[in-house]
Design a protein around this motif. Structure first.
Motif, short mmCIF file in Angstrom:
data_model
loop_
_atom_site.label_atom_id
_atom_site.label_comp_id
_atom_site.label_asym_id
_atom_site.label_seq_id
_atom_site.Cartn_x
_atom_site.Cartn_y
_atom_site.Cartn_z
N TYR A 325 0.83 -1.21 0.00
CA TYR A 325 0.00 0.00 0.00
C TYR A 325 0.87 1.26 0.00
CZ TYR A 325 -3.50 3.45 1.24
OH TYR A 325 -4.31 4.56 1.23
N ALA A 326 1.94 1.26 0.78
CA ALA A 326 2.83 2.42 0.79
C ALA A 326 3.41 2.67 -0.59
CB ALA A 326 3.96 2.21 1.81
N ALA A 367 4.28 -8.70 -10.39
CA ALA A 367 3.12 -9.28 -11.04
C ALA A 367 1.83 -8.59 -10.63
CB ALA A 367 3.04 -10.77 -10.74
N ARG A 368 1.73 -8.20 -9.36
CA ARG A 368 0.44 -7.75 -8.81
C ARG A 368 0.26 -6.24 -8.74
NH1 ARG A 368 -3.23 -11.98 -8.52
NH2 ARG A 368 -2.30 -13.82 -7.59
N PRO A 519 -7.97 -1.28 -5.66
CA PRO A 519 -7.83 -0.39 -6.82
C PRO A 519 -6.45 -0.44 -7.47
CG PRO A 519 -8.85 0.75 -4.97
CD PRO A 519 -8.32 -0.53 -4.44
N ASN A 520 -5.46 -0.95 -6.74
CA ASN A 520 -4.09 -0.93 -7.25
C ASN A 520 -3.53 -2.33 -7.49
OD1 ASN A 520 -3.58 2.05 -6.82
ND2 ASN A 520 -4.10 1.44 -4.73
N TYR A 521 -4.42 -3.31 -7.67
CA TYR A 521 -4.02 -4.70 -7.65
C TYR A 521 -4.38 -5.40 -8.96
CZ TYR A 521 -3.35 -9.35 -5.56
OH TYR A 521 -2.91 -10.61 -5.26
N VAL A 522 -3.47 -6.23 -9.45
CA VAL A 522 -3.71 -7.02 -10.66
C VAL A 522 -4.21 -8.40 -10.25
CG1 VAL A 522 -2.68 -8.10 -12.68
CG2 VAL A 522 -1.97 -5.79 -12.00
N TYR A 523 -5.45 -8.71 -10.60
CA TYR A 523 -6.02 -10.03 -10.36
C TYR A 523 -5.78 -10.91 -11.59
CZ TYR A 523 -8.29 -8.04 -6.29
OH TYR A 523 -8.52 -7.45 -5.08
N TRP A 524 -5.73 -12.21 -11.36
CA TRP A 524 -5.48 -13.11 -12.47
C TRP A 524 -6.57 -13.02 -13.54
CZ3 TRP A 524 -1.82 -15.32 -14.85
CH2 TRP A 524 -2.07 -16.33 -15.76
N SER A 525 -7.78 -12.69 -13.13
CA SER A 525 -8.86 -12.56 -14.11
C SER A 525 -8.57 -11.45 -15.11
CB SER A 525 -10.19 -12.29 -13.40
OG SER A 525 -10.10 -11.13 -12.60
N CYS A 547 -9.60 -1.82 -16.24
CA CYS A 547 -11.05 -1.82 -16.04
C CYS A 547 -11.61 -3.11 -15.49
CB CYS A 547 -11.76 -1.51 -17.35
SG CYS A 547 -11.32 0.09 -18.01
N GLU A 548 -10.84 -4.16 -15.46
CA GLU A 548 -11.37 -5.44 -15.02
C GLU A 548 -11.94 -5.35 -13.63
OE1 GLU A 548 -12.27 -9.52 -15.00
OE2 GLU A 548 -11.63 -8.23 -16.63
N ASP A 549 -11.30 -4.58 -12.77
CA ASP A 549 -11.76 -4.50 -11.38
C ASP A 549 -12.72 -3.36 -11.15
OD1 ASP A 549 -11.64 -5.71 -8.87
OD2 ASP A 549 -10.32 -4.13 -8.13
N GLY A 550 -13.18 -2.73 -12.23
CA GLY A 550 -14.17 -1.68 -12.06
C GLY A 550 -13.57 -0.36 -11.65
N MET A 551 -12.27 -0.17 -11.84
CA MET A 551 -11.63 1.06 -11.41
C MET A 551 -11.16 1.84 -12.63
SD MET A 551 -11.87 1.02 -8.18
CE MET A 551 -12.20 -0.14 -6.87
N SER A 552 -11.28 3.14 -12.57
CA SER A 552 -10.79 3.98 -13.66
C SER A 552 -9.44 4.54 -13.27
CB SER A 552 -11.78 5.12 -13.94
OG SER A 552 -11.32 5.95 -14.95
#
Length: 607
Positions: A325-326, A367-368, A519-525, A547-552
Motif C-alpha cells: 500500500y505504501a 506481477a500484482r 484499486p491498485n491490484y492485478v487479479y489473475w482474471s 477496467c477489469e476490477d471496475g476502477m478507472s
C-alpha cells in the motif's frame, strides 16, 4: 495536638500548601497522620461529590507545589495513589491538576521520570469499563489530547525522556490475545507519537514495533483446510472450494462470496479481525504521511523493518501488504525503492533462504502491482534475469542439485511467474518486446541445469502456454515440445521445500484491507481476460488491466481508464472470482474439476 481533619476543616490554597509540605516532612520522621489523610483523598475516586472533587483538585495542586519534598522511598503510598489514578475516571479539572503534578514530579527528580511516563502510557487505553459504557469520542479526545501534550511538556523539560518513553511504549504494547479495541487504541496512540512533535525521536520505534505486532498477529492466524502435500497444486488454480455453499455464506444477488465470509471460512481464531483493523489504521497513517510529504522518510523505516521482520517471517500472509500500500501511494519513490531493495537482497544477500524469499516477494510484487509502469517491471526483470541468472548459468556445470542451487531456481521461477502476469503487456510495447527478446531467457531455460524440470509445474505450464499463444520463442527448438510437468527434481524443489507455494502478494482476504489494495491490484482474471478472447488488441490489454476490477485508473501508455458506462457496477464488490487465479483449461490435470480447497501462499519451510 493531632493533625487537622481534611474533610472537616476549610483551607486556603496557601495554608494547604504548607500543611502538605509539613506532612511530607513529618512522614519521613514517622508522623503519618496528616500524610495518610492526604493519600486517602487522592486515592478515593468512587462517587465523588462536587466538594470531593474540589478538595482533590486543591490537594493535587498543593502536592505539585511540594514535589521537591517527595522522596521515592519514604512516600511510596502517595506516589502509588497518584500514579494509579486514571485520567478516564475524572473530569477536566482533576485531569489538568493531575497532569500538572506529573510534569512537576518528572522534572523535579530523575527517579520519578520513568514512573510518570509509565502512568501516561497506561492512559493510552482506558479501563475496560470505558468500552462497556460506550463513552463517546469527546472523552477520548479530552484524555488523549492531554496525555500527548503532557508527554511533550516532559520531553521539553527532561531531554532524555523520549529515550525512556521509547522503551516504555515498546514494553507496554498489548499482547496479541488482548481484545481488539484496546490494542487498536494503543496503536492509534503510537502512530500519533510517530506523527507528532516527538516523531523524530520515537517515530522509528513506533513503526518498527507496529510492524513486529502485525507480523506477530499474522503468524498466529491459522489457515483451515490447507493442502500442503500436493506439490503440483496450480498457483493459478481456483483458490476456493466449489460454489455449492450454504446460503448464509453466499450472496444470491451477486452470485459471489463475501470476503467477510471467506475470512471466517479459511482463517481460525480472533486474530484476523484484529489484524484487519490494525492494518487499516496503518494504511490511514501512511496516507496521512503521503499527504504531508513524509512518506519517503517513513517508508525507509518500514523497509528496514521489512528486511528484519517481514522478509524472514514464516508463513506471513497479510502484514506485507503494508509495503504494497505504501508503494501504491508513491510508486515513483517508494515503489522503486522497494523493488530495488528486493533485487539487492536477491543478488547480493548472504542467506539463501532470505534471497529466495526476496525474489518471491519481487516476483509477486511485479506481477500484482497495477501502479508500476511496465518499463520499470521490464528493467527489474532484466536485472535479476540477465545480471544474475545468466551469469550463474555461465559459472555452473550441468549437475542438477535443486537444494544446492535453489537460489538459481527461485530466480528462474520468479521470472516465469512475472511473465505469466505481464508478458502480454510487455509485448504490446515494441521497445519492451525487443528488450524482452534480448534477455537471453531461452539460454537460461534451456541450460543443462534444466530449470523447466525443477520449477513449479503449474508456473512452467502457464508460462509456456502464454509464450506459445503470443508466438514468442523462449525455448530452443530441441526443448519446445517436451513435457516438463512430471519431474522428480520438481518434486524435490516444489514439493518438499514448498517454495512454489510462496507468492506473498496473493489476493488478500482481510475485507477492510481489501478496499485499500483492490484499486491498485492485478487479479489473475485481468490477465486471463487479455488472452481468453481471440484477436485481442494492445488496447484491449490495457483496458483489461485498468477496467477489469471496475476502477478507472490511468495507464502509463494510454493515459485513460474505462468509462463508467463500460464498467459493470457489480465489479466494485469483492468478488471471489476476481480473487481466483485460474487460467483457462487448467483443470485437465486434475481430472476435469478444480481442486476443492484453498491453498494459500506460505514461506519456505526452511525459514
Amino acid at each position: 495536638m493531632g493533625a487537622p481533619d481534611m474533610d472537616e476543616l476549610s483551607f486556603t490554597d496557601s495554608q494547604l500548601h504548607f500543611y502538605v509540605k509539613d506532612a511530607l516532612k513529618a512522614a519521613i520522621q514517622g508522623d503519618c497522620d496528616f500524610y495518610n489523610q492526604l493519600v486517602a483523598v487522592i486515592h478515593r475516586k468512587e462517587r465523588l461529590s462536587a466538594a470531593d472533587v474540589a478538595l482533590l483538585v486543591t490537594c493535587l495542586k498543593a502536592v505539585t507545589g511540594a514535589v521537591s519534598c517527595i522522596h521515592i522511598s519514604h512516600h511510596k503510598s502517595l506516589l502509588a495513589a497518584i500514579l494509579r489514578m486514571s485520567l478516564w475516571d475524572y473530569g477536566t479539572n482533576v485531569m489538568d491538576a493531575l497532569l500538572e503534578l506529573l510534569v512537576a514530579l518528572a522534572s523535579s527528580n530523575g527517579e520519578h521520570v520513568n514512573l510518570c511516563l509509565e502512568m501516561l502510557v497506561s492512559n493510552f487505553v482506558p479501563p475496560s469499563a470505558y468500552f462497556e459504557k460506550h463513552r463517546g469520542p469527546s472523552k477520548k479526545s479530552e484524555v488523549l489530547d492531554r496525555v500527548h501534550s503532557t508527554l511533550i511538556d516532559i520531553a521539553n523539560l527532561v531531554p532524555l525522556s523520549p529515550l525512556i518513553l521509547e522503551k516504555i511504549v515498546r514494553d507496554k504494547m498489548p499482547h496479541v490475545y488482548v481484545k481488539e479495541q484496546p490494542i487498536v487504541m494503543y496503536v492509534e496512540n503510537m502512530l500519533r507519537l510517530e506523527s507528532g512533535a516527538m516523531g523524530e525521536l520515537v517515530g522509528s520505534m513506533a513503526l518498527i514495533v507496529l510492524m513486529d505486532k502485525l507480523v506477530e498477529l499474522d503468524v498466529e492466524i491459522a489457515w483451515k483446510d490447507i493442502l500442503e502435500d500436493d506439490f503440483q497444486k496450480d498457483v493459478f488454480d481456483f483458490e476456493l472450494e466449489d460454489l455449492a455453499e450454504p446460503a448464509d455464506n453466499f450472496n444470491q444477488e451477486n452470485k459471489e462470496f463475501t470476503r467477510e465470509a471467506s475470512m471466517q471460512r479459511f482463517c481460525s481464531g480472533n486474530h484476523p479481525e484484529k489484524l484487519d483493523s490494525l492494518m487499516v489504521l496503518t494504511f490511514e497513517h501512511l496516507k496521512c504521511c503521503f499527504e504531508t510529504g513524509r512518506l519517503v522518510q517513513v517508508f525507509e523505516i518500514l523497509l528496514q523493518s521489512f528486511r528484519i521482520t517481514v522478509l524472514t517471517a514464516y508463513k506471513s500472509k497479510f502484514a506485507q501488504f503494508v509495503m504494497f500500500y505504501a508503494c501504491s501511494l508513491d510508486p515513483e519513490n517508494c515503489g522503486k525503492l522497494f523493488a530495488d531493495a528486493l533485487v539487492d537482497i536477491f543478488v547480493n544477500g548472504v542467506h539463501p533462504e532470505w534471497r529466495m524469499s526476496a525474489v518471491a516477494y519481487l516476483a509477486s510484487y511485479l506481477a500484482r502491482a497495477k501502479f508500476l509502469p511496465v518499463p520499470l517491471i521490464a528493467i527489474m526483470l532484466e536485472r535479476f534475469v540477465v545480471d544474475w541468472c545468466s551469469k550463474y548459468c555461465k559459472n555452473w556445470g550441468s549437475d542438477i542439485n535443486p537444494k544446492a542451487q535453489k537460489v538459481f531456481y527461485a530466480g528462474c521461477q520468479a521470472t516465469m511467474y512475472v511473465l505469466c502476469f505481464r508478458m502480454k503487456q510487455m509485448l504490446a510495447i515494441p521497445r519492451l518486446k525487443s528488450q524482452l527478446q534480448l534477455m537471453q531467457i531461452d539460454a537460461i531455460l534451456g541450460h543443462p541445469l534444466k530449470p523447466l524440470q525443477v520449477c513449479l509445474p503449474s508456473i512452467v505450464d502457464e508460462f509456456l502456454r502464454q509464450a506459445k499463444e503470443n508466438r514468442v520463442c523462449f525455448l530452443p527448438e530441441r526443448l519446445a515440445d517436451q513435457d516438463f510437468l512430471e519431474s522428480k527434481h520438481s518434486t524435490v524443489f516444489g514439493g518438499t521445500e514448498k517454495l512454489g507455494m510462496f507468492f506473498p502478494f496473493d489476493p488478500i482476504l482481510l475485507p477492510n484491507c481489501d478496499r485499500y489494495i483492490r484499486p491498485n491490484y492485478v487479479y489473475w482474471s485481468m490477465v486471463r481476460s487479455s488472452y481468453d478472447e481471440e484477436g485481442t488488441s494492445d488496447e484491449d490489454v490495457a483496458d483489461a488491466y485498468d477496467c477489469e476490477d471496475g476502477m478507472s485508473i490511468p495507464d502509463d501508455r494510454s493515459g485513460k481508464g474505462c468509462d463508467e458506462e463500460d464498467c459493470d457496477a457489480d465489479e466494485f464488490s469483492p468478488s471471489f472470482e476476481k480473487m481466483s487465479i485460474t487460467p483457462r483449461d487448467s483443470s485437465h490435470r486434475f481430472g476435469g474439476r478444480m481442486p476443492s480447497r484453498i491453498r494459500p501462499s506460505m514461506s519456505p519451510e526452511s525459514l
